[in-house]
Each structure stands twice: as structure tokens, then as C-alpha cells.
Design a protein around this motif. Structure first.
Motif, PDB file in Angstrom:
ATOM      1  N   TYR A 120       0.824  -1.203   0.000  1.00  0.00           N
ATOM      2  CA  TYR A 120       0.000   0.000   0.000  1.00  0.00           C
ATOM      3  C   TYR A 120       0.863   1.260   0.000  1.00  0.00           C
ATOM      4  O   TYR A 120       1.952   1.287   0.567  1.00  0.00           O
ATOM      5  N   ASP A 121       0.348   2.294  -0.637  1.00  0.00           N
ATOM      6  CA  ASP A 121       1.018   3.595  -0.639  1.00  0.00           C
ATOM      7  C   ASP A 121       1.093   4.125   0.792  1.00  0.00           C
ATOM      8  O   ASP A 121       0.129   4.036   1.556  1.00  0.00           O
ATOM      9  N   GLU A 122       2.230   4.682   1.150  1.00  0.00           N
ATOM     10  CA  GLU A 122       2.432   5.149   2.530  1.00  0.00           C
ATOM     11  C   GLU A 122       1.463   6.257   2.940  1.00  0.00           C
ATOM     12  O   GLU A 122       1.256   6.489   4.134  1.00  0.00           O
ATOM     13  N   TYR A 123       0.840   6.941   1.975  1.00  0.00           N
ATOM     14  CA  TYR A 123      -0.111   8.002   2.301  1.00  0.00           C
ATOM     15  C   TYR A 123      -1.562   7.537   2.217  1.00  0.00           C
ATOM     16  O   TYR A 123      -2.473   8.350   2.162  1.00  0.00           O
ATOM     17  N   VAL A 169      -2.570  -1.380  -3.328  1.00  0.00           N
ATOM     18  CA  VAL A 169      -3.612  -0.446  -2.900  1.00  0.00           C
ATOM     19  C   VAL A 169      -3.132   0.990  -3.062  1.00  0.00           C
ATOM     20  O   VAL A 169      -2.041   1.350  -2.598  1.00  0.00           O
ATOM     21  N   THR A 170      -3.957   1.807  -3.705  1.00  0.00           N
ATOM     22  CA  THR A 170      -3.637   3.226  -3.861  1.00  0.00           C
ATOM     23  C   THR A 170      -4.924   4.035  -3.919  1.00  0.00           C
ATOM     24  O   THR A 170      -6.029   3.475  -3.880  1.00  0.00           O
ATOM     25  N   LEU A 183      -1.470   5.735 -12.795  1.00  0.00           N
ATOM     26  CA  LEU A 183      -2.344   4.572 -12.727  1.00  0.00           C
ATOM     27  C   LEU A 183      -2.133   3.621 -13.904  1.00  0.00           C
ATOM     28  O   LEU A 183      -2.245   2.402 -13.748  1.00  0.00           O
ATOM     29  N   THR A 184      -1.824   4.174 -15.073  1.00  0.00           N
ATOM     30  CA  THR A 184      -1.571   3.313 -16.230  1.00  0.00           C
ATOM     31  C   THR A 184      -0.351   2.435 -15.992  1.00  0.00           C
ATOM     32  O   THR A 184      -0.383   1.219 -16.235  1.00  0.00           O
ATOM     33  N   ALA A 185       0.709   3.027 -15.492  1.00  0.00           N
ATOM     34  CA  ALA A 185       1.927   2.257 -15.192  1.00  0.00           C
ATOM     35  C   ALA A 185       1.686   1.280 -14.044  1.00  0.00           C
ATOM     36  O   ALA A 185       2.214   0.162 -14.038  1.00  0.00           O
ATOM     37  N   ALA A 195      -0.853  -9.183  -9.716  1.00  0.00           N
ATOM     38  CA  ALA A 195      -1.384  -8.605  -8.477  1.00  0.00           C
ATOM     39  C   ALA A 195      -2.769  -8.013  -8.718  1.00  0.00           C
ATOM     40  O   ALA A 195      -3.133  -7.671  -9.855  1.00  0.00           O
ATOM     41  N   ASN A 196      -3.540  -7.901  -7.662  1.00  0.00           N
ATOM     42  CA  ASN A 196      -4.885  -7.318  -7.720  1.00  0.00           C
ATOM     43  C   ASN A 196      -4.815  -5.859  -7.287  1.00  0.00           C
ATOM     44  O   ASN A 196      -4.438  -5.573  -6.143  1.00  0.00           O
ATOM     45  N   LEU A 197      -5.184  -4.951  -8.179  1.00  0.00           N
ATOM     46  CA  LEU A 197      -5.115  -3.522  -7.866  1.00  0.00           C
ATOM     47  C   LEU A 197      -6.451  -3.030  -7.329  1.00  0.00           C
ATOM     48  O   LEU A 197      -7.502  -3.243  -7.943  1.00  0.00           O
ATOM     49  N   ILE A 198      -6.409  -2.356  -6.184  1.00  0.00           N
ATOM     50  CA  ILE A 198      -7.584  -1.746  -5.572  1.00  0.00           C
ATOM     51  C   ILE A 198      -7.351  -0.236  -5.505  1.00  0.00           C
ATOM     52  O   ILE A 198      -6.313   0.213  -5.020  1.00  0.00           O
TER      53      ILE A 198
END
Length: 383
Positions: A120-123, A169-170, A183-185, A195-198
């Protein structure tokens, strides 16, 4: 009445010592630079009246849901609202939760399993962190919007083998910075490593896309993510949230997401407002155009005034870093005393040294208001 335990009193004293004690304040008539009501829907009498008439036209005169959706609260408007959401977002399924917080807690506490890995993104938002804490999966943060750091972790865990599912997660728009990831990258990376992107789209709904449908959909990436979280308390100006994904994800959540199962459902009026707000957003594109104009003008004024500490953003959220709780509160107070509703964001909400003023822009923000508040900010920061 029994007093607070000493250990808890000491925590309050620590907050006071750090000038970080939170307090409730009533809303006032100051110029709005703090609310998430990006399109002005929360204060729309048209939406209010339309939702009321929608209930009357459908002969619904009920104040409460009476129970959870699995018991007695799954009234007929839920099916209509979820159909509306699916059609608008071109999603296979949608499941409505009582809030964005409930949606994230339910999703992240129930979906990642023991043996799974969540990156997950740290923010990332506190609601996602809280959901992950309730999960049996292991979670690891990557540097904010740093794809190289994300790939480092993906390589590490896929190289180790013997693990379950991978989740990334982002947010499409981060609430404390107003910025967005590539998001494209990120989707290309999720496909490369299986991986599953949420993606939490709370601050993108109503702001991005031809009809405010969000950033993922506007980029043509909706079929490449595992789940999208849409929150209605911001751009739509009402209440509730929905998780979009495949039909099996919906079935899984209504069986295992505790924040969905064990709570009283939203009342009919909330669902009628969601339906009406989506219809209003589709048929009033001038609101979104006005918001985009506000964002563009705000950015041009930041450049004109050479305000260097602003974080770059294309969204409705614009932040200037003013390190230190005391300093940022003092600057905010100056703006507030001149009639501008600008709120400071303090540590520990953001990391120490990254305290900031957050300016939320709206379809009803005027050029004069932008000029006045930024010139006042410039004068005070340079004094």
C-alpha cells in the motif's frame, strides 16, 4: 461521573503539548476552502427537492431502514441505487456501504487472507489502514507514488514464492496532497506481477472524467482493476459509498464484510439522494466545468505569486506545506480572521514537518476569492 483513566488523560496532555489537540467547531459563513463539496451538491436545493419528490412519487414514507440489509433493511431503493451506480461506472456489480470508512474497513478486513500480501502507498487513507489491521494478511508500505519502490517489493515477494494473493492499494487522488499516481503504469505493473489492484476514488468522483465518473474510468482502465471504492460524501454531496467489482466480489462482501453485515442499513432518503445526485451530475456538466476552471485559475495564481511550497495537483485539493503545528495553525488563523475557511492539517494526521494548509476548490469558488486568499497567504508567509 467516573473520570477518564490516567493513561488516557496523559495522552490528551501529550496532544495539547504538541499543539495537536483536535476540537469540534461549528461551521460558519466564511468562504469555503475546506469542505469536500466539490460540485456544490451538498447545498443544492434542487437535489434536496428532487430526492424528496422521488420518495413521494414512489410512495415511500419511511424514516429508517429498521435493520441491516441482511435482515429487514434491504428496501427497494437499494436495487435501484446499485443499478444506477453500475450503469454510471460501467461496473459488473456494486455494493453500497454506509460510508467510505465502512467500505474500506469491510473490504480490507475480509478480502486479503492469511498468507496474502498487501502493498500500500504510505499516504493511504486511515480507513484502509484500519481495515488492514483487522486482516490476517501481511501489509507493507511503499514510498508515496514511487513505482520503483513498489516494484522492488513486488520482486521481493514474488521471488520468495509460497504466498497467496498479491494486492496493490492506492488512491486515484490523495486526500492530504491532492496528487495522483501513474495509474496506467501501476496497472501494467499489477499485470506483470499478477497482483490485484484496488483503487480508492473518493476524491476523484465528480472531479475527473467526462461526466465525473472518476479517474480510473476516464483513463479507460476500469476493467483492469480488482475493485474501485466510490465515496458519495464528497463530489456527490450526500452519504454512503460503494465497492465496484465483479459479481463474485459483491457476493463475497455481503457474506464476509463485517462492516456491511452488522450495521443498520442506510434509510430510503439517503438512497434517493444518491440516485438523484448521480442523475444531476450526468445532466449538469457545467458544474464540473466550473470546478475545472477554478482549479486552473488557482494554479495560475500560485505560479504568479511564486508560492513555492504548494504540492502539484490537478485535482480539487491543493496543499501548501507550512512545517510545524503551531506555525500552520497561526497562518490558518490569519486567513480565517479575514473570512476564509482554510483549515490546517496537523501532525500526526500528516508526518511531522509536513504540516500544511489544504485548499479545497469548488464549482462555486470565484476568481476574486482565489486572488484574495492567495495574496493574503503570500503576504503572511513572506512577513
Amino acid at each position: 461521573m467516573k473520570q477518564l483513566p490516567t493513561s488516557l488523560s496523559e495522552k490528551l496532555l501529550q496532544r495539547k503539548a504538541g499543539n495537536a489537540l483536535r476540537k469540534l467547531t461549528e461551521t460558519d459563513n466564511s468562504v469555503d476552502f475546506s469542505s469536500n463539496d466539490y460540485l456544490g451538491f451538498a447545498g443544492s436545493s434542487e437535489i434536496f427537492n428532487a430526492a424528496h419528490h422521488y420518495l413521494l412519487d414512489n410512495r415511500i414514507a419511511v424514516n429508517g431502514a429498521t435493520g441491516s440489509r441482511l435482515i429487514s433493511g434491504n428496501h427497494s431503493l437499494y436495487a435501484k441505487a446499485e443499478e444506477t451506480i453500475c450503469n454510471y461506472h460501467k461496473a459488473e456489480s456494486a455494493l453500497i456501504f454506509n460510508s467510505g470508512y465502512d467500505a474500506n474497513v469491510g473490504l480490507f478486513s475480509s478480502v486479503p487472507q492469511k498468507g496474502d500480501i498487501v502493498l500500500y502507498d504510505e499516504y493511504i487513507h486511515a480507513s484502509i489502514r484500519d481495515g488492514m489491521r483487522l486482516s490476517l494478511a501481511k501489509a507493507y508500505k511503499f514510498a508515496h507514488n514511487d513505482l520503483s519502490d513498489l516494484e522492488r517489493l513486488l520482486e521481493k515477494f514474488t521471488g520468495e514464492g509460497n504466498m497467496g494473493e498479491l494486492y496493490i492499494v492506492t488512491e486515484s487522488v490523495f486526500s492530504m496532497d491532492g496528487d495522483s499516481p501513474d495509474l496506467t503504469a501501476m496497472i501494467a505493473m499489477s499485470e506483470k506481477y499478477k497482483a490485484n489492484l484496488i483503487v480508492d476514488e473518493a476524491h476523484a468522483l465528480g472531479v475527473f472524467g467526462a461526466k465525473g465518473e472518476g479517474l480510473i474510468q476516464s483513463l479507460g482502465l476500469k476493467d483492469k482493476v480488482f475493485a474501485r471504492v466510490m465515496t458519495f460524501g464528497k463530489g456527490l454531496g450526500c452519504h454512503g459509498a460503494a465497492i465496484l467489482g465483479c459479481s463474485q466480489l459483491r457476493e463475497y462482501l455481503l457474506n464476509f464484510a463485517r462492516s456491511f453485515i452488522y450495521t443498520t442499513a442506510l434509510p430510503p432518503h439517503s438512497l434517493a439522494t444518491i440516485i438523484t445526485a448521480y442523475d444531476f451530475m450526468a445532466n449538469n456538466p457545467e458544474r464540473q466545468k466550473s470546478l475545472k476552471n477554478s482549479v486552473s485559475f488557482f494554479r495560475s495564481e500560485v505560479e504568479r505569486l511564486k508560492l513555492k511550497s504548494f504540492i502539484y495537483s490537478d485535482s480539487a485539493i491543493h496543499c501548501v506545506v507550512v512545517p510545524g503545528n503551531e506555525k500552520v495553525k497561526n497562518v490558518a488563523l490569519v486567513l480565517q480572521q479575514e473570512g476564509f475557511g482554510v483549515k490546517p492539517i496537523l501532525s500526526p494526521t500528516v508526518p511531522e514537518g509536513q504540516e500544511r494548509l489544504r485548499f479545497c476548490l469548488h464549482s462555486y469558488t470565484t476568481r476574486e476569492q482565489v486572488i484574495q486568499v492567495l495574496e493574503l497567504l503570500t503576504a503572511h508567509l513572506s512577513s
